[in-house]
Design a protein around this motif. Structure first.
Motif, PDB file in Angstrom:
ATOM      1  N   UNK A 106       0.803  -1.217   0.000  1.00 42.41           N
ATOM      2  CA  UNK A 106       0.000   0.000   0.000  1.00 42.41           C
ATOM      3  C   UNK A 106       0.831   1.260   0.000  1.00 42.41           C
ATOM      4  N   UNK A 107       0.163   2.377  -0.097  1.00 37.61           N
ATOM      5  CA  UNK A 107       0.818   3.680  -0.130  1.00 37.61           C
ATOM      6  C   UNK A 107       1.684   3.872   1.107  1.00 37.61           C
ATOM      7  N   UNK A 108       2.973   4.118   0.882  1.00 38.23           N
ATOM      8  CA  UNK A 108       3.887   4.400   1.980  1.00 38.23           C
ATOM      9  C   UNK A 108       4.255   3.206   2.832  1.00 38.23           C
ATOM     10  N   UNK A 109       3.916   1.995   2.400  1.00 39.12           N
ATOM     11  CA  UNK A 109       4.221   0.817   3.208  1.00 39.12           C
ATOM     12  C   UNK A 109       4.428  -0.394   2.301  1.00 39.12           C
ATOM     13  N   UNK A 110       5.358  -1.279   2.661  1.00 38.08           N
ATOM     14  CA  UNK A 110       5.538  -2.501   1.883  1.00 38.08           C
ATOM     15  C   UNK A 110       4.432  -3.505   2.132  1.00 38.08           C
ATOM     16  N   UNK A 111       3.588  -3.235   3.127  1.00 38.37           N
ATOM     17  CA  UNK A 111       2.495  -4.140   3.416  1.00 38.37           C
ATOM     18  C   UNK A 111       2.954  -5.366   4.180  1.00 38.37           C
TER      19      UNK A 111
END
Length: 344
Positions: A315-320
């Motif tokens: 997701x946006x700003x995160x590798x999830x």
């Protein structure tokens, strides 16, 4: 995609059907985000410079272009007690939209003057908001809760009244259900559809007692699928991907031998599961399959094939990270004849 409802009411002439929880409790019927007031666009997927909100489905826009399609697809059943979010908070109205939405409710006096006056104090008279925040047009949105009606607990979880969030700012810390990339990932999980787990069998449909039945899945039919969920007004998104992991066979009777013994057939390096039967393999042990030890005598066994899918999101700003595995299965009828040996 989950069925979503948000705070709303119906205005027909001067007749207003409203809930006393309209601004202080869960929704009663509306999928639209933006367009709730005159001039809005309920079918778009972005925010315009004047702050008009034009997303859909509970503040969330879904991209299904890489999802499973066709009449045979179905939703995943998460492993364990995990469920997607029952409710969440997301942008709903620009200041002008919010004003155009609530003023007819108050003017109709269908919810009582005391309650209407409380709302005017809250959103117009500075306790804590002034004049619907019209001076902040294009600088933020009014947020509200959305409930997935598939999960009744959602009615109890998100009951905060409409609140304002400036663009670029975080929602209040006391609202853990506020939309984030992780929440979007979980909503996308609920929207994933995977193909029916119909395995290829050899022999197909009718087999023999003590004769190994080979089972396999073609990688062309079972490949990764994904759904992307986003909130364009906030410029955030998340993509959740389901990838085939393993196949579990349940023969439908205790009079059977599974291959492997656990019934769990792992995925091969090429993405397939099991091995197609080839001529001359009648005496070989299938890497994925079953041998029935007793005839069906006219009543078929229900062979259940359940495919487990690994779930991962980014997701946006995160590798999830990973979410719980999901499963989807199907029964297939198998007739077993009382013949000890056959030639293929």
């Amino acid at each position: 995609m989950p069925a979503v409802i948000s705070r709303s009411l119906t205005v027909a002439g001067t007749a207003v059907v409203a809930s006393l929880l309209l601004l202080a409790g869960p929704a009663v019927a509306d999928n639209k985000v933006g367009g709730g007031a005159k001039g809005g666009n309920p079918t778009g997927g972005s925010s315009s410079p004047d702050g008009t909100l034009t997303a859909t489905a509970g503040g969330v826009v879904y991209d299904h272009s890489k999802n499973g399609t066709g009449t045979s697809v179905g939703p995943l059943a998460p492993v364990g007690n995990w469920t997607p979010p029952a409710c969440w908070y997301a942008p709903k109205y620009s200041p002008a939209e919010f004003k155009a939405y609530v003023e007819p409710i108050w003017n109709a006096e269908s919810t009582g003057p005391e309650w209407d006056n409380e709302q005017r104090d809250r959103y117009v008279k500075g306790k804590p908001y002034t004049d619907f925040n019209l001076d902040k047009a294009g600088k933020g949105y009014w947020w509200t809760s959305y409930v997935d009606k598939s999960f009744p607990p959602g009615w109890d979880a998100c009951t905060k009244p409409y609140f304002w969030v400036d663009k670029g700012a975080l929602p209040p810390a006391d609202i853990p259900e506020a939309i984030t990339p992780e929440v979007l990932a979980k909503l996308a999980y609920a929207a994933i559809r995977v193909p029916t787990t119909h395995v290829t069998l050899k022999p197909d449909g009718t087999t023999k007692v003590n004769l190994p039945t080979w089972a396999w899945l073609d990688k062309a039919d079972f490949h990764p699928v994904s759904v992307t969920a986003s909130v364009p007004a906030l410029n955030i998104s998340a993509t959740t991907t389901a990838t085939p992991l393993s196949l579990k066979l349940e023969p439908g009777t205790g009079d059977a031998t599974l291959f492997p013994a656990s019934g769990e057939c792992p995925i091969n390096t090429d993405g397939s599961i099991g091995t197609p039967y080839e001529a001359g393999s009648a005496d070989k042990t299938p890497p994925c399959g079953v041998t029935y030890l007793r005839a069906t005598n006219g009543t078929p066994y229900n062979l259940k094939a359940t495919l487990t899918w690994k779930i991962h999101w980014t997701g946006t700003g995160t590798p999830g990270s990973d979410l719980p595995d999901g499963t989807f299965g199907q029964d297939q009828q198998v007739l077993v004849q009382e013949i000890q040996a056959v030639n293929r």
